[in-house]
Design an enzyme around this catalytic site. Structure first.
Site, PDB file in Angstrom:
ATOM      1  N   SER A 111       0.851  -1.183   0.000  1.00 19.43           N
ATOM      2  CA  SER A 111       0.000   0.000   0.000  1.00 19.43           C
ATOM      3  C   SER A 111       0.897   1.248   0.000  1.00 19.43           C
ATOM      4  O   SER A 111       1.846   1.300  -0.762  1.00 19.43           O
ATOM      5  CB  SER A 111      -0.942  -0.064   1.208  1.00 19.43           C
ATOM      6  OG  SER A 111      -2.086   0.700   0.979  1.00 19.43           O
ATOM      7  N   HIS A 117      -6.246  -6.380  -2.170  1.00 19.91           N
ATOM      8  CA  HIS A 117      -5.179  -5.485  -1.714  1.00 19.91           C
ATOM      9  C   HIS A 117      -4.095  -6.242  -0.923  1.00 19.91           C
ATOM     10  O   HIS A 117      -4.393  -6.881   0.078  1.00 19.91           O
ATOM     11  CB  HIS A 117      -5.832  -4.424  -0.830  1.00 19.91           C
ATOM     12  CG  HIS A 117      -5.019  -3.192  -0.614  1.00 19.91           C
ATOM     13  ND1 HIS A 117      -4.567  -2.401  -1.645  1.00 19.91           N
ATOM     14  CD2 HIS A 117      -4.593  -2.593   0.521  1.00 19.91           C
ATOM     15  CE1 HIS A 117      -3.897  -1.376  -1.153  1.00 19.91           C
ATOM     16  NE2 HIS A 117      -3.897  -1.472   0.161  1.00 19.91           N
ATOM     17  N   ASP A 154      -8.511  -5.149  -6.629  1.00 21.76           N
ATOM     18  CA  ASP A 154      -8.141  -4.081  -5.709  1.00 21.76           C
ATOM     19  C   ASP A 154      -8.202  -2.733  -6.441  1.00 21.76           C
ATOM     20  O   ASP A 154      -7.428  -2.504  -7.372  1.00 21.76           O
ATOM     21  CB  ASP A 154      -6.719  -4.333  -5.190  1.00 21.76           C
ATOM     22  CG  ASP A 154      -6.211  -3.180  -4.342  1.00 21.76           C
ATOM     23  OD1 ASP A 154      -7.046  -2.382  -3.871  1.00 21.76           O
ATOM     24  OD2 ASP A 154      -4.980  -3.082  -4.157  1.00 21.76           O
TER      25      ASP A 154
END
Ligand code: NAG
Ligand code: NAG
Ligand code: NAG
Ligand code: NAG
Length: 512
Positions: free
Chosen positions: A185, A472, A445
């Site tokens: 991320s 994700h 995602d």
């Protein structure tokens, strides 16, 4: 409500702690905790079989300058890190650096996960650094807006530079120790940027689900949410996205039709959503609930797209047609409140602003305020719904989303486009000039929209791995029996890149 929550055995939940904040933040925090718990259970299993793992994680603190770029300022903050020496082949084994993002890190980050499995294979020293102003790496000055001025990705990269030096001294490292960075991320973006800006410090970088392109109006986020809800490969359907859309239209109509008291009751809001701001807050919570389920599809402790779609499309004769979709959404929110153990849903915009303005570090480590600050000053990432492709409410506009920057941090809305543009100029957006950076993304995602998902020129060919059906950061977890073939293949791809980098580095040293 026609489906009692107690019968929903499909959702396996453990409550770790309740954190404050908006729906989006709460769900993410819970999933993060669930991942940690799962990894810990796995480690515990190991420990019971005679491996004492906990003792392999050492933690420490370094004192970093609050501002690396102002030589007149000497004040510091304590930055937390973890080290695992268990697999390290001294003295020349490589170093695997795990980069923390917008949340606390823990010893699990050096004990479990795909990067740890690779470290074991390559005899690497594993180190993990927490991001400034998250977790325990707090600014002693506090979290007032003026103290947050030292919170930026640029300062975070400079922290990593100092940390590299610190670890190198402490472990007597030399040019023979090849560093490879990892992160997911925002932490994944930092991993890519660290390699891009400081190629002499890290030889290669893996960036999982990394949104490397800043974007003010991230409307494509909800476009992917809609597509994923439609994707039959992951349990979605055209009916599912249609019913979601219908449910939001019904809520909007009820609110516009002056029935906000009823809506407030139906969704168990703490206060009746009477002002427009409160209504937007409620719609945004409902959208977050569905979007986050998609983003984190089937991850430990969460609902899957398939389960969500079963709930949203269940044909029942009990209700009239038009009421149905609305009631199913009510049902979904009930489940969420049940899981989070919330007596009511916070939908007062003022109350939410108060939470975000609160500069006391919360005991539970919630860091919503810090992340919003970075959104307002660097990245944007506002998940709006003004495009026709969005399955939620058109009331979720860029204007209403970015008002928060002014309301909480006193940053004028018209400054935001400049902040985002600078970030992309500084890092190169989706087309950075770098090599030996591997971008790994999941198909369902929504964050993949802001990452590198295609292979580049000869110099950085083979830089992108795109995983069918994956959510994700799915690749970062330890391999699991339930993993899809595409996820396994992706991990193999990552492994072969890392192995190749280590080989090339050794070869370059030999030739030098
Ligand atoms: C508002 O509530 C009334 C009474 O329950 C109902 O007849 C009407 O259809 C509702 N309006 C909307 C827009 O939902
Ligand atoms: C649909 O809802 C009914 C109750 O109205 C319930 O008995 C049934 O199990 C639900 N079906 C699914 C697939 O969830
Ligand atoms: C701010 O947050 C702290 C810790 O979560 C809490 O104890 C305190 O009551 C909050 N202050 C206000 C004014 O809401
Ligand atoms: C990039 O190229 C590699 C092989 O060089 C391939 O395995 C991978 O699937 C490609 N990625 C994308 C997104 O096309």
């Amino acid at each position: 409500m026609y489906l009692s929550t107690s019968r929903l055995t499909i959702i396996i939940f453990l409550l770790y702690y309740v954190c404050a904040g908006r729906v989006l933040w709460r769900i993410k925090e819970r999933v993060r905790q669930a991942r940690y718990q799962k990894a810990k259970q796995h480690l515990l299993g190991h420990a019971l079989r005679g491996h004492l793992l906990k003792s392999h994680a050492k933690d420490g603190v370094i004192h970093q300058e609050l501002d690396h770029f102002d030589s007149n300022r000497k004040d510091t903050f304590p930055q937390r890190f973890f080290v695992n020496e268990k697999y390290w082949e001294e003295p020349d084994g490589p170093v695997f650096l795990f980069i923390g993002g917008e949340a606390a890190i823990s010893e699990v980050d050096v004990l479990a996960g795909h990067h740890v499995d690779m470290a074991e294979e390559h005899g690497a020293l594993i180190v993990a650094l927490e991001h400034r102003f998250y977790g325990e790496s707090m600014n002693p000055g506090g979290l007032d807006t003026e103290d947050l001025a030292d919170l930026s990705s640029q300062q975070a990269l400079a922290d990593l530079v100092t940390f590299h030096h610190y670890i190198s001294e402490r472990y007597h490292l030399s040019d023979k120790n090849t560093w490879i960075s990892f992160g997911g991320s925002y932490g994944g973006s930092l991993s890519a940027w660290l390699r891009g800006k400081f190629p002499h410090l890290v030889y290669g970088a893996v960036a999982s689900s990394a949104p490397v392109k800043a974007k003010l109006d991230f409307s494509t986020y909800n476009k992917v949410v809609g597509l994923s809800l439609m994707d039959e490969g992951v349990g979605g359907s055209a009916k599912c996205v249609g019913d979601v859309w219908e449910a939001f239209a019904a809520v909007e109509a009820a609110l516009m039709g002056g029935n906000e008291t009823q809506v407030g009751k139906d969704f168990s809001c703490c206060d009746t959503p009477s002002s427009l701001d409160d209504q937007i807050e409620l719609l945004s919570s409902l959208a977050d609930l569905i979007a986050t389920t998609v983003e984190l599809n089937d991850i430990e402790g969460g609902m899957s797209i398939e389960e969500l779609c079963t709930l949203m499309t269940n044909q029942s004769e009990q209700y009239e047609e038009e009421a149905e979709a609305y009631d199913r959404l009510v049902n979904l929110m009930d489940i969420y409140r049940d899981v989070e153990d919330l007596p009511c849903l916070l939908s007062s915009h003022e109350d939410i602003l108060d939470e975000l303005r609160n500069t006391t570090e919360s005991m539970d480590g919630s860091s919503e305020r810090q992340w919003y600050y970075q959104m307002c000053t660097e990245f944007g990432f506002f998940q709006t719904c003004e495009d026709a492709s969005c399955p939620f409410s058109r009331m979720l506009t860029l204007r209403s989303a970015t008002e928060l920057c002014t309301e909480v941090f006193d940053i004028p809305q018209d400054r935001l486009p400049g902040h985002v543009a600078f970030t992309n100029l500084y890092y190169g957006g989706k087309d950075p000039e770098n090599d030996r950076v591997l971008y790994v993304n999941g198909e369902i995602d929504p964050w993949h929209e802001l990452s590198v998902t295609s292979n580049g020129t000869w110099k950085n060919r083979g830089r992108a791995i795109f995983i069918k059906g994956a959510s994700h950061c799915a690749d970062m977890q330890k391999e699991d029996k339930s993993d899809s073939a595409s996820l396994r293949e992706a991990r193999e791809g990552i492994e072969s890149h890392v192995a190749m980098w280590l080989k090339t580095a050794a070869w370059e040293r030999m030739m030098a």
